[in-house]
Motif scaffolding. Structure first.
Motif, PDB file in Angstrom:
ATOM      1  N   UNK A 171       0.860  -1.173   0.000  1.00  9.46           N
ATOM      2  CA  UNK A 171       0.000   0.000   0.000  1.00  9.46           C
ATOM      3  C   UNK A 171       0.898   1.225   0.000  1.00  9.46           C
ATOM      4  N   UNK A 172       0.677   2.097  -0.928  1.00 13.09           N
ATOM      5  CA  UNK A 172       1.485   3.311  -1.086  1.00 13.09           C
ATOM      6  C   UNK A 172       1.453   4.140   0.199  1.00 13.09           C
ATOM      7  N   UNK A 173       2.603   4.662   0.651  1.00 10.80           N
ATOM      8  CA  UNK A 173       2.590   5.519   1.840  1.00 10.80           C
ATOM      9  C   UNK A 173       1.710   6.750   1.626  1.00 10.80           C
ATOM     10  N   UNK A 174       0.840   7.018   2.592  1.00 13.74           N
ATOM     11  CA  UNK A 174      -0.016   8.199   2.493  1.00 13.74           C
ATOM     12  C   UNK A 174       0.112   9.016   3.767  1.00 13.74           C
ATOM     13  N   UNK A 175       0.105  10.329   3.602  1.00 18.41           N
ATOM     14  CA  UNK A 175       0.217  11.232   4.741  1.00 18.41           C
ATOM     15  C   UNK A 175      -1.184  11.561   5.234  1.00 18.41           C
ATOM     16  N   UNK A 176      -1.410  11.312   6.520  1.00 20.42           N
ATOM     17  CA  UNK A 176      -2.740  11.572   7.078  1.00 20.42           C
ATOM     18  C   UNK A 176      -2.706  12.757   8.023  1.00 20.42           C
ATOM     19  N   UNK A 196       2.611   9.403   8.507  1.00 22.83           N
ATOM     20  CA  UNK A 196       2.645   8.672   7.234  1.00 22.83           C
ATOM     21  C   UNK A 196       2.409   7.178   7.496  1.00 22.83           C
ATOM     22  N   UNK A 197       1.458   6.610   6.755  1.00 23.53           N
ATOM     23  CA  UNK A 197       1.096   5.200   6.943  1.00 23.53           C
ATOM     24  C   UNK A 197       1.258   4.421   5.649  1.00 23.53           C
ATOM     25  N   UNK A 198       1.646   3.162   5.755  1.00 24.63           N
ATOM     26  CA  UNK A 198       1.633   2.243   4.616  1.00 24.63           C
ATOM     27  C   UNK A 198       1.514   0.821   5.144  1.00 24.63           C
ATOM     28  N   UNK A 199       1.469  -0.129   4.218  1.00 23.13           N
ATOM     29  CA  UNK A 199       1.282  -1.517   4.627  1.00 23.13           C
ATOM     30  C   UNK A 199       2.303  -2.397   3.928  1.00 23.13           C
TER      31      UNK A 199
END
Ligand code: ZN
Length: 423
Positions: free
Chosen positions: A278-283, A288-291
């Motif tokens: 899962x592409x890193x996304x900034x929340x 920053x979260x990814x899987x």
């Protein structure tokens, strides 16, 4: 030899700290004519929720007889520990024997206390079966760390140093006077033997704590010579006392290496390898979260806002990259301390462009390739394009300003891949 273990004398409100009590006990023992071989500062599992600041325990190796060591320590803890703070539960445990040759049950307890969450009952049981001297105040949860500190010298093999300078007691709670320029210069003079003294990018003198309390600054490093020299080069308010600690800081001893994500559980820290799915996304808040996945299970990973520019390294990850992640798992998410790029995705699929008009072709239907609707040119499948990557193979880490005490800075070396240290 006698080994004194003590823990949980910190207070969030009053600013007393476990290291200062350890220092005071060590001074008192020497004033009474005993020798103090060394003082250990042991960082335990950082995931413990009711931890005091930094979850630290102290061990003192001394020539004082057990009863005398116990009495002196107890007096100091009673005077110093902020037991009126209901979250402080000091514990003292005293061991009669050589610190490098403690019973297996005690050294194994140390390993567990660094990597797991141990119930107080296990500590009480060990005190009974090993016939250890102990005393406690409050709920006495500090006895867990106290035993862990006693077992440390036998249990651990990677040692670093911290040389702490303490403030004059009347200054505690007031703003610290430390010349920052001298800190940055001294840090340069002794890097990389001494590390995490400053954060050069954030311009943060990280050796000077923010919280109120007795510590003026603490210098960490790989040699006694480097931490002492660096300390002496800092200009500041009058230093009340100095204490050298042998520590497990900067060693990564909290990490458990596992082959499968299924072996990961809550409130421990791991080193595990997987592929970014899962592409890193900034929340919200800049986190920053990814899987990642190992083909069977997946794991959420996070780089939180305080890790600053480390988040840029994380954002540069792409789906398909193979990486090794390190960090503590809580609430199903691994909080990244460092990661290693093992394999980078170097190409990506592209929609073909028309050779006549240079526009993107369109799908001609399921499994029928692509075509340009204006020119009737066709292409059987997607093309491939080389992508340029900011990341290289090897290890990336959070900067010094965000480092956990126990986490190993890349600059210390001995990693299984190239390193890209943050300084
Ligand atoms: Zn065309």
């Amino acid at each position: 030899m006698t080994v004194i273990g003590l823990d949980d004398t910190d207070s969030r409100k009053e600013g007393m700290c476990t290291t200062y009590v350890g220092h005071s006990v060590s001074e008192e023992l020497q004033e009474e004519g005993y020798t103090v071989e060394r003082v250990l500062l042991i960082r335990l599992n950082p995931a413990v929720k009711h931890k005091t600041r930094g979850n630290a325990a102290i061990a003192i190796h001394t020539s004082a007889p057990v009863e005398e060591a116990h009495r002196i320590t107890r007096e100091h803890v009673e005077n110093s520990a902020k037991v009126e703070d209901e979250r402080t539960h000091p514990g003292i445990v005293v061991y009669d024997g050589e610190p490098d040759n403690v019973e297996k049950e005690i050294s194994q307890f140390t390993q567990r206390a660094i990597r797991e969450i141990i119930p107080l009952e296990d500590a009480l049981q060990l005190i009974e079966t090993q016939d250890l001297y102990s005393s406690s105040m409050g709920k006495g949860r500090g006895r867990i760390g106290a035993i862990a500190a006693i077992g440390a010298w036998s249990s651990l093999d990677d040692w670093t140093y911290e040389y702490i300078s303490y403030r004059e007691p009347e200054k505690w709670g007031t703003p610290r006077e430390v010349n920052e320029k001298s800190v940055f210069e001294a840090a340069d003079n002794h890097y990389p033997n001494a590390w995490d003294t400053v954060d050069k990018i954030e311009e943060d003198p990280v050796c000077v704590p923010h919280a109120p309390g007795p510590i003026l600054y603490g210098i960490r490093g790989d040699t006694i010579q480097s931490v002492k020299s660096l300390s002496s080069e800092i200009n500041s308010e009058t230093v009340h006392a100095k204490q050298l600690f042998h520590t497990n800081q900067g060693t990564d001893v909290h990490l458990q290496t596992v082959d499968h994500i299924s072996e990961v559980s809550e409130n421990s820290a791991y080193k595990v390898t997987g592929t970014v799915t899962q592409k890193p996304t900034t929340k919200k808040g800049g986190h920053v979260f990814f899987e990642i996945s190992d083909g069977e299970d997946s794991l959420n990973c996070a780089a939180f806002e305080p890790t600053k520019h480390f988040r840029d390294d994380v954002r540069n990850l792409r789906v398909g990259d193979k990486i090794t992640v390190c960090g503590e798992v809580s609430q199903g998410t691994l909080k990244l301390e460092k990661f290693a790029v093992r394999e980078l995705v170097k190409t990506e699929k592209t929609i073909p462009t028309c050779p006549s008009c240079a526009r993107k072709m369109e799908s001609a239907g399921r499994n029928q390739g692509y075509r340009c609707k204006d020119c009737s040119n066709t292409a059987p499948k997607k093309g491939t394009r080389v992508v340029s990557r900011e990341l290289e193979k090897g290890w990336y880490e959070v900067p010094p300003c965000a480092r956990r005490h126990i986490a190993k800075p890349l600059i210390r070396g001995d990693f299984d891949d190239a390193i890209h240290p943050h300084r």
